[in-house]
Every structure is written in structure tokens, then in C-alpha cells.
Design a protein around this motif. Structure first.
Motif, PDB file in Angstrom:
ATOM      1  N   ASN A   6       0.804  -1.228   0.000  1.00  0.00           N
ATOM      2  CA  ASN A   6       0.000   0.000   0.000  1.00  0.00           C
ATOM      3  C   ASN A   6       0.835   1.275   0.000  1.00  0.00           C
ATOM      4  OD1 ASN A   6      -2.573  -1.221  -0.068  1.00  0.00           O
ATOM      5  ND2 ASN A   6      -2.424  -1.660   2.126  1.00  0.00           N
ATOM      6  N   LYS A   7       2.037   1.167  -0.501  1.00  0.00           N
ATOM      7  CA  LYS A   7       2.898   2.334  -0.626  1.00  0.00           C
ATOM      8  C   LYS A   7       3.496   2.385  -2.029  1.00  0.00           C
ATOM      9  CE  LYS A   7       4.382   3.242   4.134  1.00  0.00           C
ATOM     10  NZ  LYS A   7       3.869   4.629   4.115  1.00  0.00           N
ATOM     11  N   SER A  52       9.220   7.523  -0.622  1.00  0.00           N
ATOM     12  CA  SER A  52       8.019   6.681  -0.587  1.00  0.00           C
ATOM     13  C   SER A  52       6.830   7.524  -0.152  1.00  0.00           C
ATOM     14  CB  SER A  52       8.204   5.498   0.371  1.00  0.00           C
ATOM     15  OG  SER A  52       8.342   5.945   1.706  1.00  0.00           O
ATOM     16  N   VAL A  53       5.648   7.178  -0.654  1.00  0.00           N
ATOM     17  CA  VAL A  53       4.424   7.892  -0.305  1.00  0.00           C
ATOM     18  C   VAL A  53       3.297   6.884  -0.159  1.00  0.00           C
ATOM     19  CG1 VAL A  53       5.067  10.044  -1.447  1.00  0.00           C
ATOM     20  CG2 VAL A  53       3.882   8.277  -2.744  1.00  0.00           C
ATOM     21  N   ASP A  54       2.210   7.322   0.444  1.00  0.00           N
ATOM     22  CA  ASP A  54       1.030   6.483   0.584  1.00  0.00           C
ATOM     23  C   ASP A  54       0.399   6.299  -0.785  1.00  0.00           C
ATOM     24  OD1 ASP A  54      -1.332   5.246   1.162  1.00  0.00           O
ATOM     25  OD2 ASP A  54      -1.959   6.656   2.711  1.00  0.00           O
ATOM     26  N   LYS A  56      -2.456   5.344  -1.676  1.00  0.00           N
ATOM     27  CA  LYS A  56      -3.845   5.763  -1.782  1.00  0.00           C
ATOM     28  C   LYS A  56      -3.978   7.246  -2.129  1.00  0.00           C
ATOM     29  CE  LYS A  56      -5.488   2.248   1.462  1.00  0.00           C
ATOM     30  NZ  LYS A  56      -6.153   1.974   2.754  1.00  0.00           N
ATOM     31  N   SER A  57      -2.887   7.987  -1.986  1.00  0.00           N
ATOM     32  CA  SER A  57      -2.951   9.428  -2.262  1.00  0.00           C
ATOM     33  C   SER A  57      -2.595   9.754  -3.704  1.00  0.00           C
ATOM     34  CB  SER A  57      -2.002  10.170  -1.315  1.00  0.00           C
ATOM     35  OG  SER A  57      -0.650   9.853  -1.637  1.00  0.00           O
ATOM     36  N   GLU A  68      -2.082   5.307  -8.759  1.00  0.00           N
ATOM     37  CA  GLU A  68      -2.423   4.067  -8.071  1.00  0.00           C
ATOM     38  C   GLU A  68      -3.638   3.413  -8.712  1.00  0.00           C
ATOM     39  OE1 GLU A  68      -4.725   1.648  -5.211  1.00  0.00           O
ATOM     40  OE2 GLU A  68      -5.231   3.671  -5.879  1.00  0.00           O
TER      41      GLU A  68
END
Length: 208
Positions: free
Chosen positions: A94-95, A106-108, A110-111, A115
Motif C-alpha cells: 500500500n505504498k 516513498s508515499v502512501d 492511496k494518495s 495508483e
């Protein structure tokens, strides 16, 4: 000379008409979804070279990049751009992990709008993409491809993505081309080549 011009025009017109997409009937769409969903369940790994062409309104020339896409079910995906620059994106846990020519971050996941493309590509390897609640899906065909067009349902996602099209050659159930139209009108075309299914993929492909 006139005959040559006339013949050229005929070829262009013929190509235009033969390339036209027609909507699948309900039974055709159901059979297509069933076939893809059934056959892709056996996919554990998938790897392809790709050519990405991005057209932007404010640029006269398209931006063309080359790279390699690697997928490992259930949800690990790597995009490694190799030419004309080095850039890697890995979706895992999920990253989103990024290596921009040596600069790592690295980022989330979901943002990120990208994705959503990742989700559809992963879904295309297991048939689950057709049931994605975030998109409405319509089905088309032409002489060479079966086409699934995904339109975002939410106003929030429509701010970024207008439509995503996945192209499946008539002879296979894996995606060979992705077309994305952004809300701005900019387009991204990704063509996959040299696809390998269920071949071993080094762990290094999924690390930066």
C-alpha cells in the motif's frame, strides 16, 4: 501520380473504417469477461517491456519513454523506466516507492492517481478489474482487439482521469495496450511487448 494519391486515400479511408470500434452485445461482453477472469487466475507473475507516449497540450512533441513492467500477484507491481532517463516506481504494501535517478522516496499509494492505473493493471492479471466499484465499464471490439473502457464514477477522480482504455488482443487475455485520457485532455499511451507469463522474476525487480 494521381492514381497513387487516390490509392493512398483509399488505404487511409479503409484503415479508418476497419479500425472502428463497435460496442459488444451483452452476451459478447459477458463471454469476454468470463474468459479473461477465468484464464488470468493462473497468472502468478507477468513481465513486459513497454513504450510510453505522453501527449501534453503545452508541448509540441510527445514524450516517449521506454522501460519494463513487472508484476507479482497478488499486488506487487514495478515500473522501471530505462530510457531516456532512469526512474523506478514500485507499488508494494500500500505504498509507492520511487527512485528518481538515485533520489529515493516513498508515499502512501492511496494518495496517488497513478495508483488507480496500478490497480487496473494488477486487476487485469486476475480478472478483478471488471468489478472495480470506482469505475463503470463499457466493452468494445474491432478486428484486432477487445477493449474495456473504464470511466470514473466519482467527481473527485474525474478531476484527474477522464477515461482509461485497456486493449486485449483477440488471441490473448492479457492487456497489450493502455490508453489514459486525463481531465486536462493530456493522453498517455502504454504499449506492452515481449510479455512473459509465470516466468521467474528476480526479487531485485521489486526493490530500489
Amino acid at each position: 501520380m494521381i492514381k497513387n494519391i487516390a490509392f493512398g486515400v483509399f488505404l487511409l479511408i479503409s484503415g479508418f473504417f476497419f479500425a472502428q470500434n463497435t460496442a459488444m452485445t451483452s452476451p459478447e461482453a459477458k463471454a469476454f469477461v468470463t474468459k479473461v477472469s477465468s484464464e488470468t487466475k493462473e497468472i502468478k507473475t507477468l513481465q513486459s517491456d513497454f513504450i510510453q507516449t505522453k501527449k501534453m497540450d503545452f508541448l509540441d512533441k510527445s514524450i516517449v519513454t521506454y522501460g519494463r513492467m513487472s508484476l507479482k500477484t497478488p499486488n506487487i507491481l514495478s515500473w522501471k523506466y530505462t530510457k531516456p532517463y532512469q526512474y523506478s516506481i514500485i507499488f508494494k504494501d500500500n505504498k509507492i516507492f520511487i527512485n528518481d535517478q538515485g533520489k529515493k522516496s516513498s508515499v502512501d499509494a492511496k494518495s496517488k492517481t497513478f495508483e488507480k492505473i496500478n490497480k487496473l493493471i494488477v486487476g487485469s492479471s486476475n480478472g478483478k478489474m471488471f468489478n472495480d466499484p470506482e469505475f463503470s465499464v463499457s466493452y468494445f471490439k474491432n478486428g484486432n482487439f477487445n477493449i474495456a473502457k473504464f470511466t470514473p464514477k466519482s467527481a473527485q477522480l474525474l478531476k484527474y482521469i477522464k477515461q482509461i482504455e485497456l486493449y486485449f488482443p483477440k488471441s490473448q487475455t492479457t492487456v497489450s495496450q493502455v490508453n489514459m485520457t486525463e481531465a486536462s485532455g493530456d493522453t498517455t499511451n502504454i504499449v506492452f511487448k515481449n510479455t512473459k507469463i509465470n516466468a521467474p522474476i528476480p526479487a531485485s525487480e521489486f526493490s530500489l
